[in-house]
Design an enzyme around this catalytic site. Structure first.
Site, PDB file in Angstrom:
ATOM      1  N   GLU A 188      28.124  -1.663   4.421  1.00  0.00           N
ATOM      2  CA  GLU A 188      27.594  -1.087   5.656  1.00  0.00           C
ATOM      3  C   GLU A 188      28.381  -1.651   6.834  1.00  0.00           C
ATOM      4  OE1 GLU A 188      23.241  -0.114   7.670  1.00  0.00           O
ATOM      5  OE2 GLU A 188      23.384  -1.006   5.686  1.00  0.00           O
ATOM      6  N   GLU A 191      17.040  -9.749   7.444  1.00  0.00           N
ATOM      7  CA  GLU A 191      16.709  -8.371   7.812  1.00  0.00           C
ATOM      8  C   GLU A 191      15.220  -8.100   7.635  1.00  0.00           C
ATOM      9  OE1 GLU A 191      18.274  -3.843   6.705  1.00  0.00           O
ATOM     10  OE2 GLU A 191      18.681  -5.505   5.342  1.00  0.00           O
TER      11      GLU A 191
END
Length: 720
Positions: free
Chosen positions: A339, A607
């Site tokens: 990502e 996260e």
């Protein structure tokens, strides 16, 4: 500017091998100055006479390549001799790597470089060496290199001459721009803390800190020996190497040795990791053979915090590391998996913290240039910049980076240019929300779950999300309309700073706020209360603040907020009479909390609140980064509320300051300092019994507020 040079490419297809472009240069006169300018469709390293030019890692950097491609100019005066070889090695990098594979609008050639060496002699004459078809091309020992997948280097490989370069006329020079941001450099060098054998029998090295960068190898080996390394952030519940959360990113390093002593580090890739697994290596390797090197944009540290809590101090340190690891030329979400995108939502919520921690003016200004370049004709902006994934949506709280970040830059640095350059784009973003809504003076879309998902991310990763969902239950229309009001308010203030008439938007803002209050009369989630309070969208702040406080207390002094609500949560409490509850959240150690991560060994910000559960299992494999700065946004509350250091809107950039610390005995003490253009501001307090002792230092005129009492002071140090 590279005016006379040509883009040049390899004359033959050499697959994944990185090519080297070379030119012999003779100098017959005394040099006064020599400057080398380079760019590439990929990433490059330049060498003059076996010495590296500059220290920019992954040059020319990451931009919105369709319209913006940086070039760098280096002073190479002291590098030139009578006879010289200038070589430029070219890797795929972001431009042509797997990270940008979906973006078909980029001119995805086989790779090209452009360069110009300008030599000024002491007799006043000049000479230019440009890239053209007189340059030779050869293979390098870099057999493969990719941002996601890693690098393969064969130190024993023979290089092959491929012939002369070919001029590549398919690439425009019109996209070339001078270097705008901070360069990416090698920073901390970290020695490993242990080597061990896992329950699976794998040899693993722990560096003790989760970083973004790579490993340097220094060893003596036989020709043909291999060192193959995999990277990971965490170990699993029984102590085995674990990197399933990297998804498809191979994050693999392969080095094939030549005989004797050798030193190697990757050239055109980086990894997010704390641990490495030695998948293949000589038996006699030791910790002394490996060093981890952190890379990140070359930002100057400006903010410092130390508290009476070792765990809060660790949270602050973790936030610094997550910022460094994710500020590699653009603000990325994570540095490890497939990502590493410039997500606007993450950057928007963290910008204030980022600017306190480091001088990020150049860093954000450059990235905002890419954001403006990606803005669509209707004023919407993609959710990632550069938009390699070609995302078509434009989400609330994500797109608002277009207004929030320029405003934060202005508040913290006091430069009107940050507003002047971005004002039109800020205005177009607000106009987009106005034109996109089903309802006047709100930002709403049809009550259709599929359409809503395509448009907004909601309160991303909030803990009140339904089972199996990433999105909290706070309605998208509520969040979108709240941010519509917030961005419009910012636009008005920005316009007034630069002398724009803003009456039209002032009327718009009044109508948005009025309509919001009439439409959303009740709040059912923590995030709804937070946004209503922080964005001044409730007529009864006392009632809304009590509701928020009651929600948190009844939940065991625990939050349920996600990416949207968390950044403003402690402010909504402390600014409305519930500072004690704000501190209870900060100091909470059970799940979910910031210190829960610290107690589970985090060295960066996670996260997910439950990235690692109490039983050692993981939240998920598909979206579970252990290096995500978004929730580190709590740190700006430590600076500006607990420590109380705030800029003055009417006299921004800390030409004047407000220092209004909010103490709590459970924290014990805090010492906050911030380096500004006018000197260092310091705010410290500690408890002696039930008495709070304050020490405030200001280099500028300031308003110091202690227990609600204002003290107007000039520069100096003050005790209360």
């Amino acid at each position: 500017m590279i005016t006379n040079s040509n883009w040049i490419s390899s004359p033959v297809d050499i697959g994944e091998v990185c090519p080297i472009f070379s030119k012999d240069i003779k100098v017959s006169k005394q040099i006064k100055k020599a400057e080398l300018t380079i760019s590439a469709t990929g990433v490059y390293e330049a060498i003059i006479n076996d010495k590296r030019v500059g220290n920019f890692i992954l040059a020319p950097g990451l931009t919105s390549y369709k319209t913006r491609l940086q070039y760098q100019t280096y002073d190479v005066t002291d590098m030139l001799e009578d006879e010289n070889v200038l070589s430029i090695c070219l890797g795929k990098g972001w431009y042509r790597g797997r990270i940008s594979a979906n973006d078909k609008e980029i001119n995805r050639t086989d790779g090209a470089v452009i360069a110009e060496l300008v030599i000024t002699y002491t007799d006043g004459s000049t000479e230019s060496v440009i890239t053209d078809n007189s340059w030779s091309v050869s293979t390098s020992r870099i057999l493969f290199s990719d941002i996601y997948d890693g690098e393969t280097y064969d130190a024993s490989a023979e290089t092959k001459e491929l012939g002369n370069a070919v001029i590549n006329n398919s690439i425009s020079k019109l996209t070339l721009i001078p270097q705008e941001g901070e360069i990416v450099k090698e920073q901390e060098k970290i020695k490993p803390v242990s080597m061990f054998i896992t329950p699976k029998g794998e040899r693993v090295i722990d560096f003790g800190q989760n970083i973004a960068g790579y490993v340097s190898i220094d060893l003596t080996a036989n020709k043909g020996d291999k060192i193959v390394i995999s990277h990971a952030e965490v170990l699993d519940s029984v102590g085995n190497f674990y990197n399933e959360n990297y998804r498809s990113a191979k994050s693999r390093l392969e080095y094939i040795c030549r005989g004797g002593r050798q030193v190697y580090k990757p050239h055109f890739t980086y990894f997010g990791f704390r641990y490495i697994r030695l998948d293949e290596c000589p038996e006699n390797v030791s910790l002394d053979n490996f060093t981890a090197i952190a890379i990140y944009s070359d930002m100057k540290r400006t903010g410092y915090i130390e508290t009476g809590s070792k765990k809060v101090n660790k949270l602050f340190e973790n936030t610094l590391w997550s910022q460094k690891d994710n500020f590699i030329d653009i603000p990325t979400d994570c540095p490890q998996r497939d990502e590493r995108m410039g997500w606007l939502g993450d950057a928007q919520v963290f910008a204030k913290t980022a600017i306190y921690n480091y001088n990020t003016k150049k860093f954000f200004s450059k990235w905002l240039g890419d954001l403006r370049a990606e803005q669509r004709e209707n004023g919407s902006v993609p959710d990632t910049v550069p938009n390699f994934w070609l995302l078509s949506r434009s989400s609330t709280a994500w797109g608002d980076a277009m207004t929030v970040i320029p405003w934060q830059l202005y508040l913290m640095y006091g430069d009107k240019k940050d507003l002047e350059v971005n004002f039109d784009a800020m205005k177009r973003w607000v106009d987009f929300m106005t034109n996109d809504s089903l309802d006047k003076y709100l930002w709403t879309c049809a009550d259709d779950s599929d359409k809503m998902w395509r448009k907004h991310y909601g309160d991303w990763l909030a803990l009140d999300a339904p089972s199996g969902s990433y999105r909290g239950i706070t309605p998208d229309n509520f969040i979108a309309s709240a941010f519509y009001a917030y961005s419009t308010d910012i636009l008005i203030k920005a316009g007034k700073v630069i002398g724009k008439g803003m009456s039209e938007y002032e009327e718009l803002h009044r109508n948005i706020v009025s309509t919001f209050k009439k439409t959303f009369t009740e709040y059912s989630t923590q995030t709804e209360c937070v946004l209503a309070l922080y964005f001044n969208l409730t007529d009864d702040k006392a009632k809304t603040a009590k509701q928020l406080n009651d929600m948190i207390v009844s939940n065991g002094n625990k939050l349920k907020t996600g990416f949207v609500g968390t950044p403003y949560l402690l402010y909504a409490l402390s600014e409305n009479g519930y500072a004690q509850t704000a501190y209870s959240l900060l100091l909470q150690e059970g799940y979910p909390s910031w210190l829960y991560e610290v107690n589970h060994g985090a060295t960066t910000v996670w996260e997910h609140w439950d990235g690692i559960r109490d039983d050692g299992t993981f939240w998920s494999t598909d979206m579970n980064s252990y290096n995500h700065y978004a929730y580190g946004s709590v740190v700006d509350w430590l600076y500006s509320a607990a420590g109380g250091i705030k800029p003055v809107e009417q006299n921004s950039g800390f030409k004047e300051a407000v220092i209004a610390p909010v103490p709590d005995k459970r924290l014990g003490s805090i010492n906050v300092s911030l380096d500004t253009a006018y000197g260092t501001i310091k705010s410290a307090w500690h408890y002696e019994g039930d008495k709070v002792c304050y020490e405030i230092t200001t280099p500028v005129k300031a308003t110091i507020i202690i227990n609600g009492e204002e003290h107007l002071v000039v520069s100096g140090t003050y005790y209360f």
